[in-house]
Design a protein around this motif. Sequence first.
Motif, short mmCIF file in Angstrom:
data_model
loop_
_atom_site.label_atom_id
_atom_site.label_comp_id
_atom_site.label_asym_id
_atom_site.label_seq_id
_atom_site.Cartn_x
_atom_site.Cartn_y
_atom_site.Cartn_z
N PRO A 147 0.83 -1.20 0.00
CA PRO A 147 0.00 0.00 0.00
C PRO A 147 0.87 1.25 0.00
N PRO A 148 0.33 2.39 -0.43
CA PRO A 148 1.13 3.62 -0.48
C PRO A 148 1.65 4.02 0.89
N VAL A 149 2.80 4.67 0.89
CA VAL A 149 3.44 5.06 2.14
C VAL A 149 2.57 6.02 2.94
N ASP A 150 1.79 6.85 2.26
CA ASP A 150 1.03 7.86 2.99
C ASP A 150 -0.15 7.28 3.76
N ILE A 151 -0.36 5.95 3.70
CA ILE A 151 -1.39 5.34 4.53
C ILE A 151 -0.97 5.31 5.99
N ALA A 152 0.34 5.37 6.25
CA ALA A 152 0.85 5.45 7.62
C ALA A 152 0.57 6.86 8.17
N PRO A 153 0.44 7.04 9.50
CA PRO A 153 0.62 6.04 10.55
C PRO A 153 -0.63 5.26 10.92
N ILE A 154 -1.77 5.55 10.28
CA ILE A 154 -3.01 4.89 10.69
C ILE A 154 -3.11 3.49 10.11
N GLY A 155 -2.90 3.34 8.80
CA GLY A 155 -3.02 2.05 8.16
C GLY A 155 -4.47 1.67 7.93
N GLY A 156 -4.67 0.53 7.29
CA GLY A 156 -6.01 0.12 6.92
C GLY A 156 -6.78 -0.61 7.99
N ALA A 157 -6.09 -1.10 9.03
CA ALA A 157 -6.76 -1.86 10.09
C ALA A 157 -6.19 -1.47 11.45
N PRO A 206 -5.57 -0.84 15.34
CA PRO A 206 -4.21 -0.36 15.54
C PRO A 206 -3.11 -1.29 15.02
N ILE A 207 -3.44 -2.47 14.50
CA ILE A 207 -2.37 -3.40 14.12
C ILE A 207 -1.58 -2.88 12.93
N SER A 208 -2.21 -2.04 12.11
CA SER A 208 -1.54 -1.47 10.94
C SER A 208 -0.99 -0.08 11.21
N SER A 209 -1.01 0.35 12.47
CA SER A 209 -0.64 1.72 12.81
C SER A 209 0.78 1.81 13.34
N ASP A 210 1.45 2.90 13.00
CA ASP A 210 2.78 3.20 13.53
C ASP A 210 2.65 4.25 14.63
N PRO A 211 3.67 4.37 15.49
CA PRO A 211 3.65 5.44 16.49
C PRO A 211 3.67 6.80 15.79
N PRO A 212 3.09 7.83 16.44
CA PRO A 212 2.47 7.79 17.77
C PRO A 212 1.00 7.41 17.74
N ASP A 267 -2.66 5.44 20.89
CA ASP A 267 -3.99 5.95 21.20
C ASP A 267 -5.09 5.08 20.58
N ALA A 268 -4.85 4.55 19.38
CA ALA A 268 -5.83 3.68 18.75
C ALA A 268 -5.96 2.36 19.52
N ARG A 269 -4.85 1.84 19.99
CA ARG A 269 -4.88 0.59 20.76
C ARG A 269 -5.59 0.79 22.09
N LYS A 270 -5.35 1.93 22.71
CA LYS A 270 -5.93 2.20 24.03
C LYS A 270 -7.45 2.15 24.00
N LEU A 271 -8.05 2.51 22.86
CA LEU A 271 -9.50 2.49 22.74
C LEU A 271 -10.08 1.08 22.91
N LEU A 272 -9.31 0.07 22.51
CA LEU A 272 -9.81 -1.30 22.52
C LEU A 272 -9.61 -2.00 23.86
N LEU A 273 -8.74 -1.50 24.70
CA LEU A 273 -8.37 -2.23 25.91
C LEU A 273 -9.55 -2.57 26.81
N PRO A 274 -10.52 -1.66 27.04
CA PRO A 274 -11.62 -2.01 27.95
C PRO A 274 -12.41 -3.25 27.54
N ALA A 275 -12.51 -3.51 26.24
CA ALA A 275 -13.30 -4.65 25.77
C ALA A 275 -12.58 -5.98 25.95
N PHE A 276 -11.27 -5.95 26.25
CA PHE A 276 -10.50 -7.18 26.28
C PHE A 276 -9.79 -7.41 27.60
#
Length: 423
Positions: free
Chosen positions: A102-112, A114-120, A124-133
């Motif tokens: 995929p194009p470089v400009d998809i970073a840092p979010i990525g398509g999926a 937080p697994i496709s996301s780079d820092p920073p 924050d994207a991962r933190k949103l999911l923590l309460p459910a797990f």
Amino acid sequence: MTVEDRSVDDFHPVPQDPSLGTRVDPVIGPVSDWTTDFSHLEPEYAQHAPEVWDDLRSRCPIAHTDRFGGGWLPTRYEDVAAIAYDTDAFSSRAIIMSNFRPPVDIAPIGGAPPISSDPPFHHDARKLLLPAFTKTAVSKLEPATREFCESLLDGFAGRDVVDAAAEYSQHIPMRVIAHMLGFPQEDGEQFARFVENTLEGVNLPPEERIERMGELFEYIFARIREHIAEPRDDLTSYLLDVELYGSKLDPSHVAGTIVLLLIAGIDTTWSAIGASLWHLAGHPEDRRRLVAEPELMPFALEEFLRAYAPVTMARLVKQDMSWHGVDMKAEDWVLLPFPAANRDPEQFERADEVVLDRKVNRHAAFGLGIHRCVGSHLARMELRVALEVWLSRFPEFSLADPDAVKWSSGQIRGPRTLPVRLG
């Protein structure tokens, strides 16, 4: 603003342009030399991956291939860990190695995220999911999971041979994830097709892959629109209502995260359950010991996860560099075979053996670094319940035909066909 305030019109998939990003012609066929021509898609890898890792670790611990436009395969624990932790040199914007980048400009979010996301952004994207797990949240799912496992085994009444993969392990995470997301339970067959398209069709032309992914996103957005029209107490409505940086999540973020949960939360867990049952079917001494000593179950679970870790992730090299003696180029793939790391004798004693009562077991089955699996508590619960229910009903079972066992190719490894004889 609540879920009801979201516009249904925003939640329609936007067709991807296959001209964006970088594509290469696929190279398929038998591997000539695993050190210079590896391919995780070939049948030999699917059936004999541990032997391949052992051979590479002794001869060429960081293998290379020209397939997929160029890639690397480290097999030592220390190398896999070093790459997993190095987010400056390696990007997670694409975690499935294929003939398309995929194009470089998809970073840092990525398509999926937080697994496709780079820092920073990743943190924050991962933190949103923590309460459910959390362990507490997962514990509430256990009674229904146990009841469902029992119902699956009820369907085996009067049969001598069953497929423990296709008829048992594969159904459990599909039901659990569907429940968490608030999706129809009867859509499991579609989930299985989505998983196969995403993880095993990586050598298809980008146009065909995008078309197949379009089917998945059409499904996801349809479920999202249903949740906008009728909010409910589930993970989908939570993602529609939660805020990041003071705003609701972008529609692509919501859909991408649901795709992550649907794909990663299903195949990985059914592979772990299936591989554990495969081991117990083929090793009666371990099966009988675990039945006789149920207090070993917590240790046995971790050992099954170590020895049969299902997940390999991918990274993309950010820029040309010399890394641990090899010359990596920008946009080279790097596979992170956590299962190979788990079998490194420099990291684990008796690494190639399953030791049910292994006390120290810092395995990498759930990944290493910032992308360590957010759903590890859920996966452990599903694996434990699946094995407890099975063993309570069928303390004696064996492989009906060892040669008929088929393992999946690609980055998630587990038995797809597992005929076992009951009793």
